[in-house]
Write a protein that holds these residues in place. Sequence first.
Motif, PDB file in Angstrom:
ATOM      1  N   THR A  99       0.577  -1.271  -0.087  1.00 59.01           N
ATOM      2  CA  THR A  99      -0.313   0.130  -0.247  1.00 59.01           C
ATOM      3  C   THR A  99       0.881   1.042   0.227  1.00 59.01           C
ATOM      4  O   THR A  99       1.783   0.545   0.389  1.00 59.01           O
ATOM      5  CB  THR A  99      -1.375  -0.109   1.271  1.00 59.01           C
ATOM      6  N   THR A 100      -0.041   2.253  -0.409  1.00 56.51           N
ATOM      7  CA  THR A 100       0.366   3.275  -1.004  1.00 56.51           C
ATOM      8  C   THR A 100       0.105   4.903   0.672  1.00 56.51           C
ATOM      9  O   THR A 100       0.869   5.769   0.842  1.00 56.51           O
ATOM     10  CB  THR A 100       0.765   4.514  -1.642  1.00 56.51           C
ATOM     11  N   ARG A 101      -0.230   3.870   1.535  1.00 51.07           N
ATOM     12  CA  ARG A 101      -0.788   5.183   2.690  1.00 51.07           C
ATOM     13  C   ARG A 101       0.173   4.870   3.889  1.00 51.07           C
ATOM     14  O   ARG A 101       0.259   3.707   4.205  1.00 51.07           O
ATOM     15  CB  ARG A 101      -2.140   4.514   3.613  1.00 51.07           C
ATOM     16  N   ARG A 107       4.218   6.026  -3.835  1.00 56.26           N
ATOM     17  CA  ARG A 107       3.814   5.783  -4.833  1.00 56.26           C
ATOM     18  C   ARG A 107       4.503   4.956  -6.795  1.00 56.26           C
ATOM     19  O   ARG A 107       4.143   4.249  -7.260  1.00 56.26           O
ATOM     20  CB  ARG A 107       2.362   6.947  -5.075  1.00 56.26           C
ATOM     21  N   GLU A 160      -7.289   1.112  -5.614  1.00 53.11           N
ATOM     22  CA  GLU A 160      -7.381   2.523  -5.428  1.00 53.11           C
ATOM     23  C   GLU A 160      -8.839   2.732  -3.908  1.00 53.11           C
ATOM     24  O   GLU A 160      -9.659   2.767  -4.480  1.00 53.11           O
ATOM     25  CB  GLU A 160      -7.325   4.102  -5.917  1.00 53.11           C
ATOM     26  N   ASN A 218      -5.891   5.848  -1.275  1.00 55.81           N
ATOM     27  CA  ASN A 218      -4.487   4.901  -1.289  1.00 55.81           C
ATOM     28  C   ASN A 218      -4.102   3.788  -2.522  1.00 55.81           C
ATOM     29  O   ASN A 218      -5.660   3.516  -2.454  1.00 55.81           O
ATOM     30  CB  ASN A 218      -4.762   4.511   0.027  1.00 55.81           C
ATOM     31  N   TYR A 264      -3.356   0.190  -3.402  1.00 51.11           N
ATOM     32  CA  TYR A 264      -3.749  -1.808  -2.733  1.00 51.11           C
ATOM     33  C   TYR A 264      -3.206  -1.846  -3.594  1.00 51.11           C
ATOM     34  O   TYR A 264      -3.883  -2.252  -4.061  1.00 51.11           O
ATOM     35  CB  TYR A 264      -4.255  -1.571  -1.629  1.00 51.11           C
TER      36      TYR A 264
END
Length: 211
Positions: free
Chosen positions: A49-51, A68, A85, A89, A91
């Motif tokens: 994930t990018t979160r 990202r 998304e 964020n 995933y």
Amino acid sequence: MSDPHATATNPPVSGCLYVVVAPSGAGKSSLVNALLEREPDIGLSISYTTRPPRPGEASGREYFFVSREEFGAMVARGEFLEHAEVYGNLYGTSRLWIEKTRANGSDVLLEIDWQGARAVKKLFPDMTYIYILPPSIEVLQERLVKRGKDSRDVIAKRLAAAREDLDHVHESDYVIINEDFSVALTDLQSVVRALRVTAARQLRLHAQLVS
């Protein structure tokens, strides 16, 4: 566990693939964690994930946290089984890890959303789709507020998404209502154990008994 009697014409039996889906706040992660304590042989697929990590989270445990740019590069290399998304964020689920783990005869469990479940179904049509639901939207809202992780705006978005999720419950194989946690956990474990002893699976694993 792989079949010791497998031959070139009788390949090893792949591990089961369980896909668990739920609206945010339904208790999916708590149920899955409790299931893994009871069934430690199941491999939990850890998503990318990018979160940013929340307090107490660690990369490689709850998620693999990446930028990202790195996520985009992984998409370009075809490393994800599915990616989406969610709330701004990104995933993604590792395709290679799932294939290798199942090929070794081990069970795999995925925690993803209904869109991801659709993508997984296309590549692994033998997957088992399990939906976890709260007893009501009102209870779900109470749980989201009590856990104190999100702002009012985010909670409103999660509730809207939950209502959309209800339109896709019919796509699942099993539905578990998480009203009483212990009952829901027993239901979840019962699904897992039942799938391990289907006739088709057992007769392939123990072909010597009926040959």
